[in-house]
Design a protein around this motif. Structure first.
Motif, short mmCIF file in Angstrom:
data_model
loop_
_atom_site.label_atom_id
_atom_site.label_comp_id
_atom_site.label_asym_id
_atom_site.label_seq_id
_atom_site.Cartn_x
_atom_site.Cartn_y
_atom_site.Cartn_z
N ALA A 1 -3.74 8.01 -1.48
CA ALA A 1 -3.09 8.32 -0.21
C ALA A 1 -2.16 7.16 0.14
CB ALA A 1 -4.12 8.53 0.89
N TYR A 2 -1.13 7.45 0.89
CA TYR A 2 -0.18 6.42 1.31
C TYR A 2 -0.11 6.39 2.82
CZ TYR A 2 1.16 6.23 -3.55
OH TYR A 2 1.12 6.08 -4.92
N VAL A 3 -0.16 5.18 3.37
CA VAL A 3 -0.14 4.98 4.81
C VAL A 3 1.03 4.07 5.17
CG1 VAL A 3 -1.39 4.02 6.80
CG2 VAL A 3 -2.64 5.27 5.02
N GLY A 4 1.85 4.52 6.11
CA GLY A 4 2.91 3.68 6.65
C GLY A 4 2.36 2.89 7.82
N LEU A 5 2.66 1.61 7.85
CA LEU A 5 2.20 0.73 8.92
C LEU A 5 3.40 0.15 9.65
CD1 LEU A 5 0.46 -0.10 6.05
CD2 LEU A 5 -0.96 -1.09 7.82
N GLY A 6 3.30 0.04 10.97
CA GLY A 6 4.36 -0.57 11.74
C GLY A 6 3.86 -1.07 13.07
N ALA A 7 4.57 -2.05 13.62
CA ALA A 7 4.25 -2.60 14.94
C ALA A 7 5.49 -3.31 15.46
CB ALA A 7 3.08 -3.57 14.86
N ASP B 1 12.41 -5.33 17.24
CA ASP B 1 12.34 -4.90 15.84
C ASP B 1 10.89 -4.66 15.43
OD1 ASP B 1 15.06 -5.14 15.61
OD2 ASP B 1 15.02 -6.92 14.33
N PHE B 2 10.74 -3.80 14.44
CA PHE B 2 9.44 -3.48 13.88
C PHE B 2 9.17 -4.31 12.64
CE2 PHE B 2 9.84 0.27 16.45
CZ PHE B 2 8.55 0.70 16.67
N PHE B 3 7.91 -4.57 12.39
CA PHE B 3 7.44 -5.04 11.09
C PHE B 3 6.77 -3.84 10.45
CE2 PHE B 3 8.08 -8.95 13.30
CZ PHE B 3 8.57 -9.80 12.32
N ASN B 4 7.11 -3.57 9.19
CA ASN B 4 6.62 -2.37 8.51
C ASN B 4 6.14 -2.70 7.10
OD1 ASN B 4 9.32 -1.36 10.11
ND2 ASN B 4 7.62 0.04 10.34
N ALA B 5 5.24 -1.87 6.60
CA ALA B 5 4.77 -1.92 5.22
C ALA B 5 4.21 -0.54 4.89
CB ALA B 5 3.70 -3.00 5.05
N VAL B 6 3.93 -0.34 3.61
CA VAL B 6 3.22 0.85 3.16
C VAL B 6 2.07 0.40 2.27
CG1 VAL B 6 3.35 2.92 1.70
CG2 VAL B 6 5.18 2.43 3.32
N ALA B 7 0.92 1.02 2.47
CA ALA B 7 -0.26 0.74 1.65
C ALA B 7 -0.66 1.99 0.88
CB ALA B 7 -1.43 0.27 2.53
N ALA B 8 -1.03 1.78 -0.38
CA ALA B 8 -1.59 2.86 -1.19
C ALA B 8 -3.10 2.72 -1.14
CB ALA B 8 -1.11 2.75 -2.63
N LEU B 9 -3.78 3.79 -0.81
CA LEU B 9 -5.24 3.80 -0.72
C LEU B 9 -5.83 4.66 -1.82
CD1 LEU B 9 -5.70 4.45 3.12
CD2 LEU B 9 -5.34 2.27 1.96
N GLU B 10 -6.96 4.26 -2.30
CA GLU B 10 -7.82 5.13 -3.09
C GLU B 10 -8.95 5.50 -2.15
OE1 GLU B 10 -7.46 6.29 -6.16
OE2 GLU B 10 -5.59 5.18 -6.49
N THR B 11 -9.12 6.80 -1.87
CA THR B 11 -10.08 7.20 -0.86
C THR B 11 -10.79 8.49 -1.23
OG1 THR B 11 -10.38 7.62 1.51
CG2 THR B 11 -8.35 8.46 0.52
N ASP B 12 -12.01 8.59 -0.77
CA ASP B 12 -12.76 9.84 -0.86
C ASP B 12 -12.74 10.58 0.47
OD1 ASP B 12 -13.56 9.93 -3.54
OD2 ASP B 12 -15.29 8.65 -3.18
N LEU B 13 -12.10 10.00 1.48
CA LEU B 13 -12.01 10.67 2.78
C LEU B 13 -11.02 11.82 2.71
CD1 LEU B 13 -11.85 7.59 5.19
CD2 LEU B 13 -13.83 9.03 4.69
N GLU B 14 -11.38 12.92 3.32
CA GLU B 14 -10.47 14.06 3.43
C GLU B 14 -9.34 13.69 4.40
OE1 GLU B 14 -10.57 16.92 1.69
OE2 GLU B 14 -12.25 16.05 0.59
N PRO B 15 -8.21 14.39 4.34
CA PRO B 15 -7.06 14.01 5.18
C PRO B 15 -7.37 13.87 6.67
CG PRO B 15 -6.38 15.63 3.56
CD PRO B 15 -7.87 15.51 3.44
#
Length: 151
Positions: A4-10, A52-66
């Protein structure tokens, strides 16, 4: 396990530190680990206001459903002091579930793939960094006018 991929920002408070802490918190979620993370990016607000925002993307390995993963992401946002006074308000932390394996969902609480990810340089550039097979040169070219820098 699903990728799964998660976009992060603040963009409120110590936004860069908030994104870093959130990546650590993602790695501590149940049945989940961070498999990869992008560099940090700084971007001008897009369809939003504030600093301005600080952003990143993380790739997760997960067993959690969406939906379960979304609930965990929203819990982390609340822990970081996230408030939603109006659409696209400045935020202490924003976590967007971009992709969850090959899942395609269209529900009132979650749409996958994320419906606006292809319109946002702050998603596509960090995503292309850790998953280049998921982003085309044409998609990058389409967001080339958006103010963003890798830091």
């Amino acid at each position: 396990m699903v990728r799964a991929y998660v976009g992060l920002g603040a963009n409120l408070g110590d936004a860069k530190a908030a994104v870093e802490r959130a990546i650590e918190a993602l790695d501590a979620l149940p049945q989940t680990r961070v498999a990869a993370r992008s560099s940090m990016y700084r971007s001008a607000p897009f369809e939003a206001t504030g600093p301005d925002f600080f952003n990143a993307v993380a790739a997760l390995e997960t067993d959690l459903e969406p939906i379960a993963l979304l609930a965990e992401l929203q819990r982390l946002e609340l822990q970081a002091g996230r408030e939603r006074p109006y659409r696209n308000a400045p935020r202490t932390l924003d976590l967007d579930l971009l992709l969850h394996g090959a899942a395609v969902l269209d529900s009132p609480i979650l749409t996958l793939p994320h419906p606006r990810m292809l319109q946002r340089a702050f998603v596509l550039l960090p995503l292309a960094e850790i998953a280049p097979d998921l982003v085309t040169p044409q998609q990058i070219a389409a967001v080339a006018g958006q103010a963003i820098e890798r830091i």
